[in-house]
Design a protein around this motif. Structure first.
Motif, PDB file in Angstrom:
ATOM      1  N   GLU A 272     109.559 -18.792  17.145  1.00  0.00           N
ATOM      2  CA  GLU A 272     109.072 -19.368  15.894  1.00  0.00           C
ATOM      3  C   GLU A 272     109.482 -18.451  14.748  1.00  0.00           C
ATOM      4  O   GLU A 272     109.199 -17.256  14.791  1.00  0.00           O
ATOM      5  CB  GLU A 272     107.540 -19.499  15.891  1.00  0.00           C
ATOM      6  CG  GLU A 272     107.019 -20.868  16.274  1.00  0.00           C
ATOM      7  CD  GLU A 272     106.909 -21.044  17.774  1.00  0.00           C
ATOM      8  OE1 GLU A 272     106.699 -20.027  18.461  1.00  0.00           O
ATOM      9  OE2 GLU A 272     107.063 -22.198  18.242  1.00  0.00           O
TER      10      GLU A 272
ATOM     11  N   HIS B 170     101.894  -7.904  17.868  1.00  0.00           N
ATOM     12  CA  HIS B 170     101.798  -9.355  17.986  1.00  0.00           C
ATOM     13  C   HIS B 170     100.488  -9.826  18.642  1.00  0.00           C
ATOM     14  O   HIS B 170      99.857 -10.777  18.185  1.00  0.00           O
ATOM     15  CB  HIS B 170     103.009  -9.855  18.783  1.00  0.00           C
ATOM     16  CG  HIS B 170     103.076 -11.326  18.924  1.00  0.00           C
ATOM     17  ND1 HIS B 170     103.549 -12.158  17.929  1.00  0.00           N
ATOM     18  CD2 HIS B 170     102.721 -12.143  19.940  1.00  0.00           C
ATOM     19  CE1 HIS B 170     103.485 -13.401  18.338  1.00  0.00           C
ATOM     20  NE2 HIS B 170     102.979 -13.430  19.561  1.00  0.00           N
TER      21      HIS B 170
ATOM     22  N   GLY C 123     103.558 -14.544  27.019  1.00  0.00           N
ATOM     23  CA  GLY C 123     103.950 -13.251  27.558  1.00  0.00           C
ATOM     24  C   GLY C 123     102.793 -12.385  28.024  1.00  0.00           C
ATOM     25  O   GLY C 123     103.002 -11.391  28.716  1.00  0.00           O
TER      26      GLY C 123
ATOM     27  N   GLU D 141     103.415 -18.576  30.630  1.00  0.00           N
ATOM     28  CA  GLU D 141     104.637 -18.517  31.435  1.00  0.00           C
ATOM     29  C   GLU D 141     104.478 -19.392  32.684  1.00  0.00           C
ATOM     30  O   GLU D 141     105.401 -20.133  33.063  1.00  0.00           O
ATOM     31  CB  GLU D 141     104.832 -17.054  31.834  1.00  0.00           C
ATOM     32  CG  GLU D 141     106.083 -16.700  32.538  1.00  0.00           C
ATOM     33  CD  GLU D 141     106.078 -15.194  32.908  1.00  0.00           C
ATOM     34  OE1 GLU D 141     105.120 -14.460  32.578  1.00  0.00           O
ATOM     35  OE2 GLU D 141     107.046 -14.772  33.548  1.00  0.00           O
TER      36      GLU D 141
ATOM     37  N   PHE E 176     102.461 -22.003  33.002  1.00  0.00           N
ATOM     38  CA  PHE E 176     102.522 -23.399  32.525  1.00  0.00           C
ATOM     39  C   PHE E 176     103.979 -23.825  32.342  1.00  0.00           C
ATOM     40  O   PHE E 176     104.385 -24.907  32.761  1.00  0.00           O
ATOM     41  CB  PHE E 176     101.768 -23.557  31.200  1.00  0.00           C
ATOM     42  CG  PHE E 176     100.319 -23.958  31.336  1.00  0.00           C
ATOM     43  CD1 PHE E 176      99.961 -25.288  31.520  1.00  0.00           C
ATOM     44  CD2 PHE E 176      99.298 -23.016  31.276  1.00  0.00           C
ATOM     45  CE1 PHE E 176      98.635 -25.670  31.633  1.00  0.00           C
ATOM     46  CE2 PHE E 176      97.965 -23.382  31.394  1.00  0.00           C
ATOM     47  CZ  PHE E 176      97.626 -24.706  31.574  1.00  0.00           C
TER      48      PHE E 176
ATOM     49  N   PRO F 180     101.924 -27.846  26.615  1.00  0.00           N
ATOM     50  CA  PRO F 180     101.505 -29.157  26.083  1.00  0.00           C
ATOM     51  C   PRO F 180     101.912 -30.319  27.000  1.00  0.00           C
ATOM     52  O   PRO F 180     101.193 -31.315  27.094  1.00  0.00           O
ATOM     53  CB  PRO F 180     102.223 -29.259  24.734  1.00  0.00           C
ATOM     54  CG  PRO F 180     102.970 -28.001  24.523  1.00  0.00           C
ATOM     55  CD  PRO F 180     102.732 -27.069  25.670  1.00  0.00           C
TER      56      PRO F 180
ATOM     57  N   GLU G  71      99.381 -30.438  29.804  1.00  0.00           N
ATOM     58  CA  GLU G  71      98.098 -30.944  29.298  1.00  0.00           C
ATOM     59  C   GLU G  71      98.150 -32.470  29.131  1.00  0.00           C
ATOM     60  O   GLU G  71      97.225 -33.183  29.512  1.00  0.00           O
ATOM     61  CB  GLU G  71      97.749 -30.278  27.961  1.00  0.00           C
ATOM     62  CG  GLU G  71      96.404 -30.768  27.456  1.00  0.00           C
ATOM     63  CD  GLU G  71      95.939 -30.163  26.148  1.00  0.00           C
ATOM     64  OE1 GLU G  71      96.711 -29.444  25.491  1.00  0.00           O
ATOM     65  OE2 GLU G  71      94.785 -30.433  25.784  1.00  0.00           O
TER      66      GLU G  71
ATOM     67  N   GLY H 107      96.103 -16.909  21.274  1.00  0.00           N
ATOM     68  CA  GLY H 107      97.393 -17.128  21.954  1.00  0.00           C
ATOM     69  C   GLY H 107      97.673 -18.604  22.134  1.00  0.00           C
ATOM     70  O   GLY H 107      96.764 -19.447  22.027  1.00  0.00           O
ATOM     71  N   GLY H 108      98.945 -18.916  22.422  1.00  0.00           N
ATOM     72  CA  GLY H 108      99.395 -20.310  22.476  1.00  0.00           C
ATOM     73  C   GLY H 108      98.610 -21.199  23.422  1.00  0.00           C
ATOM     74  O   GLY H 108      98.382 -22.383  23.126  1.00  0.00           O
TER      75      GLY H 108
ATOM     76  N   ARG I 143      95.647 -23.504  22.547  1.00  0.00           N
ATOM     77  CA  ARG I 143      95.806 -24.870  22.018  1.00  0.00           C
ATOM     78  C   ARG I 143      95.341 -25.912  23.016  1.00  0.00           C
ATOM     79  O   ARG I 143      95.188 -27.088  22.677  1.00  0.00           O
ATOM     80  CB  ARG I 143      97.286 -25.148  21.738  1.00  0.00           C
ATOM     81  CG  ARG I 143      97.770 -24.584  20.438  1.00  0.00           C
ATOM     82  CD  ARG I 143      99.184 -25.031  20.225  1.00  0.00           C
ATOM     83  NE  ARG I 143      99.244 -26.259  19.477  1.00  0.00           N
ATOM     84  CZ  ARG I 143      99.900 -26.411  18.333  1.00  0.00           C
ATOM     85  NH1 ARG I 143     100.532 -25.400  17.815  1.00  0.00           N
ATOM     86  NH2 ARG I 143      99.937 -27.568  17.725  1.00  0.00           N
TER      87      ARG I 143
HETATM   88  O1  KG4 Z   1     101.379 -17.366  21.622  1.00  0.00           O
HETATM   89  P1  KG4 Z   1     102.582 -18.203  21.858  1.00  0.00           P
HETATM   90  O2  KG4 Z   1     102.983 -19.200  20.811  1.00  0.00           O
HETATM   91  O3  KG4 Z   1     103.841 -17.302  22.117  1.00  0.00           O
HETATM   92  C1  KG4 Z   1     103.769 -16.081  22.774  1.00  0.00           C
HETATM   93  O4  KG4 Z   1     103.291 -15.088  22.175  1.00  0.00           O
HETATM   94  O5  KG4 Z   1     104.126 -16.083  23.980  1.00  0.00           O
HETATM   95  O6  KG4 Z   1     102.344 -18.932  23.259  1.00  0.00           O
HETATM   96  C2  KG4 Z   1     103.281 -19.816  23.772  1.00  0.00           C
HETATM   97  C3  KG4 Z   1     102.746 -20.338  25.094  1.00  0.00           C
HETATM   98  C4  KG4 Z   1     103.787 -21.140  25.869  1.00  0.00           C
HETATM   99  O7  KG4 Z   1     103.874 -20.627  27.191  1.00  0.00           O
HETATM  100  C5  KG4 Z   1     103.231 -22.559  25.843  1.00  0.00           C
HETATM  101  O8  KG4 Z   1     103.539 -23.328  26.994  1.00  0.00           O
HETATM  102  C6  KG4 Z   1     101.742 -22.299  25.762  1.00  0.00           C
HETATM  103  O9  KG4 Z   1     101.629 -21.219  24.878  1.00  0.00           O
HETATM  104  N1  KG4 Z   1     101.015 -23.470  25.239  1.00  0.00           N
HETATM  105  C7  KG4 Z   1     100.100 -24.152  25.968  1.00  0.00           C
HETATM  106  C8  KG4 Z   1      99.698 -25.253  25.163  1.00  0.00           C
HETATM  107  N2  KG4 Z   1     100.368 -25.174  23.970  1.00  0.00           N
HETATM  108  C9  KG4 Z   1     101.175 -24.078  24.041  1.00  0.00           C
HETATM  109  N3  KG4 Z   1      99.614 -23.948  27.198  1.00  0.00           N
HETATM  110  C10 KG4 Z   1      98.706 -24.835  27.671  1.00  0.00           C
HETATM  111  N4  KG4 Z   1      98.304 -25.924  26.977  1.00  0.00           N
HETATM  112  C11 KG4 Z   1      98.757 -26.168  25.717  1.00  0.00           C
HETATM  113  N5  KG4 Z   1      98.340 -27.233  25.033  1.00  0.00           N
END
Ligand code: KG4
Ligand code: ZN
Length: 361
Positions: free
Chosen positions: A19, A116, A143, A169, A171, A186, A189, A285-286, A289
């Protein structure tokens, strides 16, 4: 000569992964924020470091200009800069870090480096000022997977972390074995909403009945075995029922995989709350979501207050970087222009958990 931080708008830059993001935070909060997600990685099923770094380089100028325009702030009105220095992909990090250094040097304003994952922890307080310590935090990204007790900002006690793959990772990789797209979180999910857990069975790693508080495994995670079990299960379904059969089974497979991961996350977080007596828990963290994760935290962790960042502030973004940078600048922190990016940048203030508690003594 670099001026002291004058308290005005802070520009945040985030380029640690895929991003490209810039944000402006002032005394009134977040006033400009642009996130450009690179979609060039989709066809590779994962982030390609070289592509990520080049894309940041091409787009960062425009992303910063757009964030400044949204904030209605001119470059000369920026009083400080914050940038992710790690952890992350080295080429990607270097683009953001050098951009930020160049800007800070040219405009003679102070800049600070941000970790981060510490920024993911602060993402909640960008829009919810009450998301403050003491609390237990679960950081779940692509990560990292970390369970923390945070008695005060800057005092981070590591209860547990993953011994192999991070949750995000897992997922992403499992989605791939199910024939779903990238990023996998996503996708899983979405598929899981049409399926039922329990039709297929997967293990709940590191939740063995024989573990006890004090055991190293009590708070730790491991997702690599679960990932392999999910891949073998998908292979078995394909061998017996063909590609169409696997496609039909994906919602139930996804629901079971998601339930297995969330069972572990909820159980370990409950242990952390019990050990510390904390009444507040933060997700970051991601993976935060994930709607089912949020629901389960809210319904299964008792009366504790659950803080989850809004979706845009859960995945990688520069708002959390600018927000934490402004806090640091106000505390008088500065980084030198010799600062380097570090893929293994140490988490500032992180120490092992040694029985600290949320209950004042
Ligand atoms: O925090 P982030 O944007 O980047 C890092 O710092 O790694 O996290 C990205 C991670 C990806 O592995 C993505 O598959 C996961 O967050 N992610 C989700 C969802 N949205 C994003 N995992 C499960 N369910 C979601 N809805
Ligand atoms: Zn992240």
């Amino acid at each position: 000569m670099v001026r002291a931080y004058a308290g005005g708008p802070v520009l945040g830059i985030e380029t640690s992964c895929d991003e490209t993001s810039a944000a402006v935070v002032s005394a009134v909060g977040l006033i400009g924020h642009v996130i450009l997600s690179q979609d060039a990685h989709e066809r590779f099923g994962g982030v390609v470091p070289e592509i990520a770094a080049r894309a940041h380089l091409r787009r960062l100028d425009d992303v910063v200009s757009a964030a400044l325009a949204e904030a209605d702030v001119a470059p000369e009105d920026i009083d400080g800069v914050g940038v992710t220095a790690g952890p992350g992909l080295i080429g990607a990090l270097l683009v953001g870090l050098n951009w930020a250094k160049g800007f800070a040097w040219a405009r003679e304003v102070p800049f600070v480096a941000v970790h981060h994952m510490e920024a993911h922890l602060h993402a909640n307080s960008v829009e919810s000022p009450e998301a403050t310590p003491p609390f237990v935090a679960l950081l779940v990204s692509g990560g990292h997977t970390m369970l923390l007790h945070v008695p005060a900002w800057g005092d981070y006690r590591l209860l547990g972390e993953t011994r192999d793959d991070a949750v995000g990772e897992a997922f992403d990789k499992v989605a791939r074995t199910f024939g779903l797209g990238f990023p996998g979180g996503p996708e899983i999910e979405r598929a899981a909403r049409r399926g039922r857990p329990g039709v297929y069975r997967l293990p709940r790693p590191m939740l063995s009945g024989s573990d006890a508080p004090g055991d190293a495994a009590w708070f730790d995670f491991s997702f690599s075995g679960l990932k392999t079990a999910a891949a073998l299960l998908a292979e078995d379904v394909r061998a017996r029922k063909g590609d169409d059969g696997l496609e039909r089974a994906v919602p139930d497979l996804a629901a079971e995989f998601q339930a297995a991961v969330l069972d572990v996350l909820v159980a370990k977080t409950r242990r952390a709350l019990e050990s510390t007596g904390c009444q507040r828990v933060l997700l970051g963290g991601g993976v935060a979501r994930n709607g089912r994760l949020r629901e389960r935290f809210e319904s299964e962790l008792g009366a504790v207050r659950v803080h989850v960042p809004p979706p845009r502030l859960a995945t990688d973004n520069a708002a959390m970087i600018a927000h934490l940078a402004r806090r640091r600048l106000l505390e008088g922190e500065r980084a030198g222009l010799d600062l380097n990016a570090d893929p293994a940048y140490p988490f500032p203030g992180l120490t092992p958990f040694r029985g600290t508690s949320c209950i004042p003594n």
